[in-house]
Design a protein around this motif. Structure first.
Motif, mmCIF file in Angstrom:
data_model
loop_
_atom_site.group_PDB
_atom_site.id
_atom_site.type_symbol
_atom_site.label_atom_id
_atom_site.label_comp_id
_atom_site.label_asym_id
_atom_site.label_seq_id
_atom_site.Cartn_x
_atom_site.Cartn_y
_atom_site.Cartn_z
ATOM 1 N N MET A 115 0.873 -1.176 0.000
ATOM 2 C CA MET A 115 0.000 0.000 0.000
ATOM 3 C C MET A 115 0.909 1.224 0.000
ATOM 4 O O MET A 115 1.787 1.352 0.864
ATOM 5 C CB MET A 115 -0.900 0.022 1.233
ATOM 6 N N SER A 116 0.743 2.118 -0.969
ATOM 7 C CA SER A 116 1.624 3.280 -1.079
ATOM 8 C C SER A 116 1.265 4.350 -0.050
ATOM 9 O O SER A 116 0.239 4.273 0.637
ATOM 10 C CB SER A 116 1.549 3.859 -2.490
ATOM 11 N N TRP A 117 2.106 5.374 0.048
ATOM 12 C CA TRP A 117 1.888 6.458 0.998
ATOM 13 C C TRP A 117 0.530 7.122 0.759
ATOM 14 O O TRP A 117 0.176 7.456 -0.372
ATOM 15 C CB TRP A 117 2.978 7.517 0.859
ATOM 16 N N HIS A 118 -0.225 7.317 1.843
ATOM 17 C CA HIS A 118 -1.536 7.947 1.731
ATOM 18 C C HIS A 118 -2.020 8.344 3.118
ATOM 19 O O HIS A 118 -1.461 7.940 4.146
ATOM 20 C CB HIS A 118 -2.549 6.984 1.102
ATOM 21 N N ILE B 226 2.191 0.485 3.687
ATOM 22 C CA ILE B 226 2.700 -0.869 3.879
ATOM 23 C C ILE B 226 3.669 -1.106 2.725
ATOM 24 O O ILE B 226 3.245 -1.363 1.593
ATOM 25 C CB ILE B 226 1.579 -1.928 3.858
ATOM 26 N N PRO B 227 4.979 -0.978 2.940
ATOM 27 C CA PRO B 227 5.930 -1.083 1.825
ATOM 28 C C PRO B 227 6.128 -2.525 1.367
ATOM 29 O O PRO B 227 5.876 -3.475 2.105
ATOM 30 C CB PRO B 227 7.219 -0.523 2.422
ATOM 31 N N LYS B 228 6.590 -2.651 0.126
ATOM 32 C CA LYS B 228 6.982 -3.960 -0.370
ATOM 33 C C LYS B 228 8.182 -4.458 0.418
ATOM 34 O O LYS B 228 8.928 -3.684 1.019
ATOM 35 C CB LYS B 228 7.355 -3.870 -1.855
ATOM 36 N N THR B 229 8.384 -5.764 0.419
ATOM 37 C CA THR B 229 9.540 -6.343 1.093
ATOM 38 C C THR B 229 10.061 -7.531 0.293
ATOM 39 O O THR B 229 9.273 -8.262 -0.326
ATOM 40 C CB THR B 229 9.193 -6.783 2.529
ATOM 41 N N SER B 230 11.377 -7.693 0.291
ATOM 42 C CA SER B 230 11.990 -8.837 -0.387
ATOM 43 C C SER B 230 12.024 -10.065 0.510
ATOM 44 O O SER B 230 12.363 -11.162 0.052
ATOM 45 C CB SER B 230 13.409 -8.480 -0.837
ATOM 46 N N ARG B 231 11.705 -9.884 1.780
ATOM 47 C CA ARG B 231 11.667 -11.018 2.698
ATOM 48 C C ARG B 231 10.487 -11.930 2.382
ATOM 49 O O ARG B 231 9.474 -11.491 1.845
ATOM 50 C CB ARG B 231 11.554 -10.525 4.151
ATOM 51 N N VAL B 232 10.633 -13.182 2.729
ATOM 52 C CA VAL B 232 9.516 -14.110 2.592
ATOM 53 C C VAL B 232 8.543 -13.856 3.743
ATOM 54 O O VAL B 232 8.916 -13.949 4.913
ATOM 55 C CB VAL B 232 10.001 -15.572 2.622
ATOM 56 N N GLY C 8 -2.611 -12.844 10.282
ATOM 57 C CA GLY C 8 -1.690 -13.547 9.396
ATOM 58 C C GLY C 8 -0.266 -13.045 9.521
ATOM 59 O O GLY C 8 0.220 -12.770 10.611
ATOM 60 N N GLY C 9 0.412 -12.907 8.381
ATOM 61 C CA GLY C 9 1.825 -12.546 8.382
ATOM 62 C C GLY C 9 2.099 -11.153 8.919
ATOM 63 O O GLY C 9 1.269 -10.246 8.811
ATOM 64 N N THR C 10 3.270 -10.970 9.498
ATOM 65 C CA THR C 10 3.709 -9.676 10.016
ATOM 66 C C THR C 10 4.180 -8.789 8.871
ATOM 67 O O THR C 10 4.955 -9.217 8.019
ATOM 68 C CB THR C 10 4.864 -9.867 11.017
ATOM 69 N N ARG C 11 3.708 -7.541 8.853
ATOM 70 C CA ARG C 11 4.143 -6.570 7.844
ATOM 71 C C ARG C 11 4.517 -5.255 8.512
ATOM 72 O O ARG C 11 3.942 -4.862 9.527
ATOM 73 C CB ARG C 11 3.049 -6.328 6.798
#
Length: 213
Positions: free
Chosen positions: A130-133, A193-199, A152-155
Motif C-alpha cells: 500500500m503506497s503512501w496515503h 505498507i511497503p513492499k519487502t523482499s523477505r519471505v 496472518g503474516g507480520t508486515r
C-alpha cells in the motif's frame, strides 16, 4: 518527553498491560497500538475464515495513462448504502457476515465508537503493498477514527509527518494486533505498507471506518 522520535522503530513492543497498549504518536494526532488485541489461536482461526469467505476483488487504477492492477486484493463490507471511493475506485457495500460482525464488536469496545464499514486488504506476499496515503476522503469526516486489525503474516507499517519530514515511525504489525488512529492523524500524517523482499506469510488487514451519510 514526547512519545514520538524523529525515527522511531517499534518492531518488538514490550508488554505494557493485558492489551499490550503503546502510544506511537500523540502530537498532531493520536496513534495507539494494542499488540495482542486477539490471541494467536483466535487470529489464525479468523484469518482462515476470512481468507475463504471474503469476496475478494482485484481492482485496477490508472497510473501514467496505463491501467494496472493494484498490488493487493480488496473487499468492502458495510451497512446498506455506505459506499466508499479512493484512488478513483468506488466500493459498494457487501453485507456484513457473522465473522466480520464479531470482530467489529470487539474493536468497537476498544475504540469506543460504532463503525458502519470495513475496508479489507489481502497482502498475498511481499510484493503486495500500500503506497503512501492518508485516510482523509470527504466521506470519512473531519477527524476520522480508523481501527486497523492485522491477521496472518507480520508486515511493516510506516508513518511520516506531512510537514516535519524528519518525524517518522515504523511498526511491525503482528497477527492479532490492533492499530487505532484518531484525532488529527489523517491531516498531519501519511502511512504505508511497503513492499519487502523477505519471505512473508499472507496478511489480511481490516480497517474499520465510519462513513458519513
Amino acid at each position: 518527553m514526547r512519545l514520538w522520535d524523529n525515527q522511531r522503530d517499534i518492531s518488538h513492543p514490550g508488554s505494557v498491560n493485558d492489551l499490550d497498549k503503546q502510544v506511537i504518536i500523540d502530537t498532531d494526532g493520536l496513534v495507539i497500538l494494542y499488540g495482542n488485541f486477539l490471541k494467536l489461536a483466535e487470529s489464525d482461526r479468523l484469518f482462515g475464515e476470512l481468507y475463504k469467505s471474503i469476496n475478494w476483488r482485484q481492482e485496477q487504477i490508472k497510473i501514467f495513462g496505463k491501467i494496472r492492477p493494484i498490488p493487493r486484493l480488496t473487499a468492502w463490507y458495510a451497512d446498506e448504502g455506505k459506499s466508499y471511493t479512493y484512488s478513483g475506485i468506488e466500493h459498494h457495500a457487501q453485507p456484513w457476515n457473522p465473522t466480520l460482525k464479531s470482530i467489529k464488536s470487539q474493536v468497537e469496545d476498544i475504540a469506543e465508537v460504532t463503525f458502519n464499514s470495513v475496508l479489507i486488504n489481502l497482502y498475498r506476499d511481499g510484493k503486495d503493498s500500500m503506497s503512501w496515503h492518508s485516510d482523509d476522503e470527504p466521506e470519512l469526516g473531519k477527524n476520522p477514527i480508523i481501527a486497523s486489525v492485522s491477521l496472518g503474516g507480520t508486515r511493516r507499517f510506516a508513518g511520516k509527518h506531512k510537514i516535519s519530514k524528519d518525524r517518522k515511525f515504523n511498526i511491525d504489525l503482528t497477527s492479532g494486533s490492533l492499530l487505532l488512529m484518531k484525532g488529527e492523524t489523517q491531516h498531519f500524517w501519511q502511512h504505508q505498507i511497503p513492499k519487502t523482499s523477505r519471505v512473508v506469510e499472507p496478511r489480511i488487514n481490516l480497517t474499520f471506518r465510519m462513513v458519513k451519510s
